[in-house]
Structures are given as structure tokens and as C-alpha cells.
Design a protein around this motif. Structure first.
Motif, PDB file in Angstrom:
ATOM      1  N   UNK A  89       0.829  -1.209   0.000  1.00  0.00           N
ATOM      2  CA  UNK A  89       0.000   0.000   0.000  1.00  0.00           C
ATOM      3  C   UNK A  89       0.863   1.259   0.000  1.00  0.00           C
ATOM      4  N   UNK A  90       1.974   1.215   0.749  1.00  0.00           N
ATOM      5  CA  UNK A  90       2.883   2.360   0.754  1.00  0.00           C
ATOM      6  C   UNK A  90       3.503   2.595  -0.607  1.00  0.00           C
ATOM      7  N   UNK A  91       3.913   1.521  -1.275  1.00  0.00           N
ATOM      8  CA  UNK A  91       4.486   1.643  -2.621  1.00  0.00           C
ATOM      9  C   UNK A  91       3.463   2.200  -3.616  1.00  0.00           C
ATOM     10  N   UNK A  92       2.240   1.727  -3.520  1.00  0.00           N
ATOM     11  CA  UNK A  92       1.185   2.210  -4.418  1.00  0.00           C
ATOM     12  C   UNK A  92       0.982   3.714  -4.245  1.00  0.00           C
ATOM     13  N   UNK A  93       0.946   4.169  -3.005  1.00  0.00           N
ATOM     14  CA  UNK A  93       0.745   5.604  -2.750  1.00  0.00           C
ATOM     15  C   UNK A  93       1.922   6.429  -3.244  1.00  0.00           C
ATOM     16  N   UNK A  94       3.116   5.930  -3.034  1.00  0.00           N
ATOM     17  CA  UNK A  94       4.299   6.673  -3.483  1.00  0.00           C
ATOM     18  C   UNK A  94       4.438   6.688  -4.996  1.00  0.00           C
TER      19      UNK A  94
END
Length: 460
Positions: free
Chosen positions: A125-130
Motif C-alpha cells: 500500500x505504501x508503494x502504491x501511494x508513493x
């Protein structure tokens, strides 16, 4: 000691304050050291059960052995809790408690998670947001996210083909921040431990201000379930733990607006801390609930571009866990074993359960008499918060062990036998030897309810 008519159940914990004389023991610190070393040895003994490269234990036998080790650790933990509550220790005891707490977390921290794969979803989820994408918009398996897939994280993301993320906005902001620094499992676990250390610092500050022995932070810091759930497996609940502890500290200093904002942030890490709201509210104060509501609205506004999908997999999760059908609810599962239940049984149970929780919340909010001294009143607040949170978890009876570890936090301030037991004994839920949701979970819930009666009649 008989309770006064206006006393709340947790408020009775105020009887044990530092100014009262506890029995002195020159050997108390040595005993505490031995218990701490035993916990370290048992924690280290759990690591060889893990197969390098796997994210689960290799066999049911290995899982049984691991839970047995944790069970022994829980017994030692209970002995340590009794010691810090009943023996007057030197001031250096707090540093000993913190030192052992850190060592306990350093042991499983570098290892891959092997009791749950949830932390892989956090990093994803963090990678998707970044990458500039709303995490609630796509399934992980959607072709739109193909460019983000790697061999370290994506293959282990659970429910990738059918579930959008379930984690609320505050959790998502933390995932994004951590992944921006390092999109790795170790970084997420380090962040979880950092929030735990924040919680310990806040609790020590509250204990000191209330005149309580600061070594009581052990009640959370040495909980073996917390060690494995957060340092070992990086569960999101650790972020809520830090925010809840900060909210308790703010409430003890009567910073009502800050209390509400911190509680709102904790709720949007994992919804369960909402159960504590009536305990943290001061009668006739509007700032705390307003700040809580404003924080929740503001955080959701960050992701509202996807509309109703901002709730993610939450509605589907209730069905998957058997809440809609009642099969995942402890009491209904037991009733279903002995007699056929109508289709409406689960809805009726949830309505009755909600009614009981609302009644308890109203009693805490309006029937529990505050103390004029805020430093003393925090004991009542923490006890009420622990009671409401534990009652909510018993009604919902989630069968994931890590849902319960955070309950130990308010018990550092107001120790309740029932809640401390629940916060550690839930480790048994890592096992499901009977493949059902009543008889085995009863080992967790039935003693907790019995201890709650004892807490009412004879406080610590």
C-alpha cells in the motif's frame, strides 16, 4: 475493601498508588532480572522453528511448539506483573524493564514474519501511494499496478486477487511515510517498534505524574504477544498503540483537543480504539469529540477521490470472518453446536451486543465520577478504557491473536486481571486444533469473564 456506591469498576484501581507502603524486597530486582532473562531465552528459542525464506511455520507441530513456548513465556510474564504490582522496587527497575523490552523486540525484529503476511500488504500500500495512486482504487492484482510488482513483496500480498486494502487512512499515511524511506518489511517492523517505544514513554510519563511506580510499564512492555505481534510480524496495531498512549498522556494533562485528535488518528489506524472514546471524554466537554470527528473527516478526505471504495475491503471482511452468518462469533458458534439457529440469529446477536456495549459506554461516560485531580483521575480513565475495549473484543471475538495485545496498554495505569489475562492468553488463538470457533477460544474468553467478576469484587 467494599466499593463505594459511586465507584466505577476500574476506578477501584486507584487504591494502589505509590504513596501507599508496599512490602520492600531487596531481592525484588534480582527476581525481576531472572524473569526478564527467562523471557529473552524463550523468545530466542522460538526463532529456530522458522524455516528461512518461508512466511509461515513449516508444520502444525512447529506451530504447536511455538505456541507452547509463548504459553510458558506468558506464565513468566504474569509472574513479572505480580512482582511489579506487589513489591516495592528500586527506581532502577524501570530501566531494567525498558532494557529487557528492547532486547525482546530486537530478537525477532530482523527475521521475516512467520505468523502472518499482513505486513506485506502494508508495504505494498505504501508503494502504491508513493507511485501517486490511491490505495483504495485497485486490487493488487489489477493490471494497472503491474509496474509495481516485485519478487520480494507482491507474491506475499494476501487477498491480492479479490480484496482492495482494508486499512484506514491514518494507517495508510504511515505506510506511505515508511515506504518512502524504505519499502521493506524491516522498515515497517522498525516503525511498529518505534510506535511501541513512543507508547512506553507516554505511559511512563502518565505513571510518574499519577504517583504510580513507573516499572508498571512492564505490563505492556513484556507482554509476549505484543513482542511477536509487532516486532515479530509488524502488525498495524502497534501504530494504534503509540497513538492511544499519547492520547492517554494528553488526557491526563487535560489537553482535550489533542486527546480527541490523537484518538481520531488511532481509530483510523484500526477501528477498535473507538471503544475507548467514552472513557477519554470529559463530561460537558465538546472539544475532545469535535477534534476526534474532525480528525477522522480530515483523514478520510485525503482518500475520498475513490468515493465509497474508501472503505476498502471492510464490508467484505465482515462476511469473510463469519460475522454476518454468526459462525465467527464465539457465543453464537457455541450455540450453533448444540441447536439450529435461525438466519436472523447473527443480526440479533449483533444488535444485543451493540446494546450492551452502548449501555457500558453510557455508564462510563455519565456514571463514573471523575476525580478532581487529573493525575489521579487518569487511573479511572485508563481502567474504563481497558474495560470497554476488552468488552468490545469479547462481543466481536476476532480469532486473530494480535487483535488483543494492545489491551495491556491501559492496564499499566489501572491493572485489571481480566484484561491483562486477555491481552496475553489470546496467543492461544494462533492455534485452531478443533477447527471451530467456540471450545478452543473458550480457553481465552471464559477465564477472562471469571476474572472480570473478581476484578469487580476484589481489585488489585
Amino acid at each position: 475493601m467494599a466499593p463505594s456506591p459511586d465507584a466505577s469498576l476500574p476506578g477501584l484501581c486507584e487504591a494502589k498508588i505509590a504513596e501507599q507502603t508496599l512490602p520492600r524486597s531487596d531481592t525484588g530486582l534480582l527476581k525481576l532480572s531472572c524473569l526478564g532473562v527467562a523471557l529473552i531465552v524463550l523468545t530466542a528459542a522460538g526463532l529456530p522453528l522458522h524455516v528461512p525464506g518461508a512466511i509461515t511455520l513449516p508444520s502444525p507441530r512447529a506451530t504447536l511448539l511455538f505456541v507452547a513456548l509463548m504459553g510458558v513465556a506468558a506464565l513468566i510474564y504474569f509472574a513479572a506483573v505480580v512482582l511489579v504490582l506487589r513489591v516495592r522496587l528500586r527506581r532502577s527497575a524501570t530501566w531494567l524493564v525498558l532494557g529487557i523490552a528492547v532486547v525482546l523486540r530486537v530478537i525477532p525484529l530482523p527475521t521475516p514474519p512467520f505468523l502472518s503476511s499482513d505486513v506485506f500488504r502494508y508495504v505494498w500500500d505504501g508503494k502504491v501511494q508513493n507511485a501517486g495512486i490511491n490505495p483504495y482504487r485497485y486490487l493488487p492484482a489489477d493490471p494497472a499496478l503491474a509496474a509495481l510488482r516485485d519478487s520480494a513483496i507482491y507474491p506475499h500480498v494476501n487477498r491480492a486477487t479479490y480484496a482492495r486494502t482494508i486499512y484506514p487512512p491514518m494507517a495508510q499515511l504511515i505506510f506511505r511515510a515508511v515506504a518512502a524511506i524504505s519499502p521493506t518489511i524491516l522498515a515497517m517492523k522498525l516503525a511498529a517498534v518505534a510506535f511501541e517505544l513512543l507508547a512506553m514513554g507516554c505511559i511512563i510519563a502518565v505513571l510518574a505524574a499519577a504517583g504510580l511506580p513507573t516499572e508498571r510499564v512492564l505490563i505492556y512492555a513484556w507482554n509476549p504477544l505484543a513482542v511477536w505481534a509487532f516486532a515479530g510480524n509488524g502488525h498495524v496495531d502497534a501504530f494504534a498503540v503509540g497513538l492511544i498512549a499519547a492520547a492517554l498522556l494528553a488526557q491526563s494533562r487535560r489537553h482535550n483537543t489533542l486527546t480527541g485528535a490523537l484518538l481520531g488518528a488511532a481509530i483510523l489506524v484500526k477501528f477498535l480504539p473507538a471503544a475507548m472514546a467514552p472513557a477519554l471524554w470529559r463530561r460537558r466537554d465538546w472539544r475532545m469529540p469535535a477534534a476526534c470527528a474532525a480528525t477522522i473527516l480530515l483523514l478520510y478526505a485525503c482518500y475520498i477521490g475513490v468515493g465509497r471504495d474508501v472503505l476498502g475491503f471492510l464490508p467484505g471482511y465482515a462476511s469473510e470472518e463469519g460475522l454476518n452468518q454468526g459462525t465467527g462469533l464465539w457465543l453464537l458458534a457455541g450455540l450453533g453446536d448444540v441447536l439450529p439457529l435461525p438466519a436472523i440469529a447473527s443480526k440479533l446477536y449483533l444488535v444485543i451486543g451493540a446494546g450492551v456495549l452502548v449501555a457500558a459506554a453510557a455508564w462510563v461516560a455519565f456514571g463514573s465520577r471523575p476525580q478532581p485531580d487529573p493525575h489521579r483521575d487518569i487511573v479511572r480513565v485508563a481502567g474504563n478504557a481497558a474495560m470497554l475495549a476488552a468488552a468490545t473484543l469479547i462481543v466481536l471475538s476476532p480469532h486473530y491473536a494480535w487483535y488483543y495485545a494492545w489491551l495491556a496498554l491501559p492496564c499499566c495505569i489501572c491493572p485489571l486481571r481480566s484484561v491483562i489475562y486477555l491481552s496475553a492468553a489470546a496467543l492461544l488463538l494462533y492455534l485452531d486444533p478443533l477447527d471451530e470457533h467456540f471450545f478452543w477460544p473458550s480457553l481465552v474468553f471464559v477465564p477472562c469473564i471469571a476474572l472480570a467478576v473478581i476484578d469487580w469484587r476484589r481489585p488489585l
